[in-house]
Design a protein around this motif. Structure first.
Motif, PDB file in Angstrom:
ATOM      1  N   LEU A  40       0.825  -1.209   0.000  1.00 34.20           N
ATOM      2  CA  LEU A  40       0.000   0.000   0.000  1.00 34.20           C
ATOM      3  C   LEU A  40       0.861   1.261   0.000  1.00 34.20           C
ATOM      4  O   LEU A  40       0.507   2.256  -0.637  1.00 34.20           O
ATOM      5  CB  LEU A  40      -0.948  -0.014   1.195  1.00 34.20           C
ATOM      6  N   ARG A  41       1.999   1.220   0.704  1.00 39.93           N
ATOM      7  CA  ARG A  41       2.905   2.374   0.682  1.00 39.93           C
ATOM      8  C   ARG A  41       3.475   2.591  -0.713  1.00 39.93           C
ATOM      9  O   ARG A  41       3.547   3.721  -1.205  1.00 39.93           O
ATOM     10  CB  ARG A  41       4.027   2.195   1.703  1.00 39.93           C
ATOM     11  N   TYR A  42       3.882   1.510  -1.377  1.00 37.84           N
ATOM     12  CA  TYR A  42       4.407   1.647  -2.740  1.00 37.84           C
ATOM     13  C   TYR A  42       3.335   2.177  -3.694  1.00 37.84           C
ATOM     14  O   TYR A  42       3.609   3.016  -4.546  1.00 37.84           O
ATOM     15  CB  TYR A  42       4.943   0.319  -3.256  1.00 37.84           C
ATOM     16  N   PHE A  43       2.109   1.662  -3.565  1.00 39.16           N
ATOM     17  CA  PHE A  43       1.026   2.139  -4.436  1.00 39.16           C
ATOM     18  C   PHE A  43       0.766   3.629  -4.228  1.00 39.16           C
ATOM     19  O   PHE A  43       0.552   4.369  -5.184  1.00 39.16           O
ATOM     20  CB  PHE A  43      -0.272   1.356  -4.187  1.00 39.16           C
ATOM     21  N   SER A  44       0.776   4.080  -2.982  1.00 43.47           N
ATOM     22  CA  SER A  44       0.494   5.495  -2.747  1.00 43.47           C
ATOM     23  C   SER A  44       1.662   6.390  -3.181  1.00 43.47           C
ATOM     24  O   SER A  44       1.449   7.504  -3.650  1.00 43.47           O
ATOM     25  CB  SER A  44       0.149   5.737  -1.280  1.00 43.47           C
ATOM     26  N   GLN A  45       2.903   5.899  -3.046  1.00 43.45           N
ATOM     27  CA  GLN A  45       4.061   6.707  -3.429  1.00 43.45           C
ATOM     28  C   GLN A  45       4.191   6.864  -4.937  1.00 43.45           C
ATOM     29  O   GLN A  45       4.771   7.848  -5.411  1.00 43.45           O
ATOM     30  CB  GLN A  45       5.345   6.081  -2.877  1.00 43.45           C
ATOM     31  N   LYS A  46       3.664   5.927  -5.690  1.00 41.47           N
ATOM     32  CA  LYS A  46       3.825   6.014  -7.146  1.00 41.47           C
ATOM     33  C   LYS A  46       3.116   7.233  -7.734  1.00 41.47           C
ATOM     34  O   LYS A  46       3.508   7.728  -8.781  1.00 41.47           O
ATOM     35  CB  LYS A  46       3.332   4.738  -7.833  1.00 41.47           C
ATOM     36  N   PHE A  47       2.115   7.754  -7.061  1.00 39.47           N
ATOM     37  CA  PHE A  47       1.386   8.904  -7.583  1.00 39.47           C
ATOM     38  C   PHE A  47       2.171  10.217  -7.458  1.00 39.47           C
ATOM     39  O   PHE A  47       1.817  11.211  -8.076  1.00 39.47           O
ATOM     40  CB  PHE A  47       0.025   9.027  -6.895  1.00 39.47           C
ATOM     41  N   ASP A  48       3.219  10.227  -6.645  1.00 38.23           N
ATOM     42  CA  ASP A  48       4.046  11.421  -6.480  1.00 38.23           C
ATOM     43  C   ASP A  48       5.290  11.412  -7.353  1.00 38.23           C
ATOM     44  O   ASP A  48       6.095  12.347  -7.292  1.00 38.23           O
ATOM     45  CB  ASP A  48       4.469  11.571  -5.012  1.00 38.23           C
ATOM     46  N   MET A  49       5.483  10.376  -8.130  1.00 38.00           N
ATOM     47  CA  MET A  49       6.684  10.275  -8.966  1.00 38.00           C
ATOM     48  C   MET A  49       6.592  11.196 -10.173  1.00 38.00           C
ATOM     49  O   MET A  49       5.521  11.400 -10.734  1.00 38.00           O
ATOM     50  CB  MET A  49       6.900   8.842  -9.444  1.00 38.00           C
ATOM     51  N   VAL A  50       7.720  11.761 -10.569  1.00 38.84           N
ATOM     52  CA  VAL A  50       7.770  12.718 -11.671  1.00 38.84           C
ATOM     53  C   VAL A  50       7.877  12.009 -13.022  1.00 38.84           C
ATOM     54  O   VAL A  50       7.204  12.372 -13.980  1.00 38.84           O
ATOM     55  CB  VAL A  50       8.955  13.690 -11.474  1.00 38.84           C
ATOM     56  N   THR A  51       8.702  10.972 -13.077  1.00 39.07           N
ATOM     57  CA  THR A  51       8.927  10.291 -14.357  1.00 39.07           C
ATOM     58  C   THR A  51       8.053   9.047 -14.471  1.00 39.07           C
ATOM     59  O   THR A  51       7.756   8.392 -13.471  1.00 39.07           O
ATOM     60  CB  THR A  51      10.403   9.874 -14.500  1.00 39.07           C
ATOM     61  N   PRO A  52       7.641   8.694 -15.682  1.00 39.00           N
ATOM     62  CA  PRO A  52       6.849   7.475 -15.879  1.00 39.00           C
ATOM     63  C   PRO A  52       7.621   6.207 -15.500  1.00 39.00           C
ATOM     64  O   PRO A  52       7.018   5.235 -15.050  1.00 39.00           O
ATOM     65  CB  PRO A  52       6.532   7.479 -17.368  1.00 39.00           C
TER      66      PRO A  52
END
Length: 72
Positions: A40-52
């Motif tokens: 769940l932490r990884y899923f939520s952090q992916k939305f803040d990433m700048v690059t695809p």
């Protein structure tokens, strides 16, 4: 993406119950440091990433962590 075979890698024979060990196992899977919490932490952090690419990597890691939670 996933192949699920309901087959144990090694045979399991339970002769007696062990509530203390069961508590440790439940903590690993569902606790704050368990597989579900990590996915769940990884899923939520992916939305803040700048690059695809970074988003894709976190999505892959989260999916793998979730698969470990579900299929073990």
């Amino acid at each position: 993406m996933f192949i699920y075979e309901k087959k144990l890698e090694f045979p399991v024979k339970i002769s007696k119950t062990d509530p203390r060990l069961a508590g440790l196992i439940i903590t690993q899977f569902g606790g704050p440091d368990g597989e579900l919490g990590a996915s769940l932490r990884y899923f939520s952090q992916k939305f803040d990433m700048v690059t695809p690419e970074a988003t894709a990597i976190l999505n892959d890691i989260a999916t793998e962590e979730l698969a470990q939670y579900i299929y073990q």
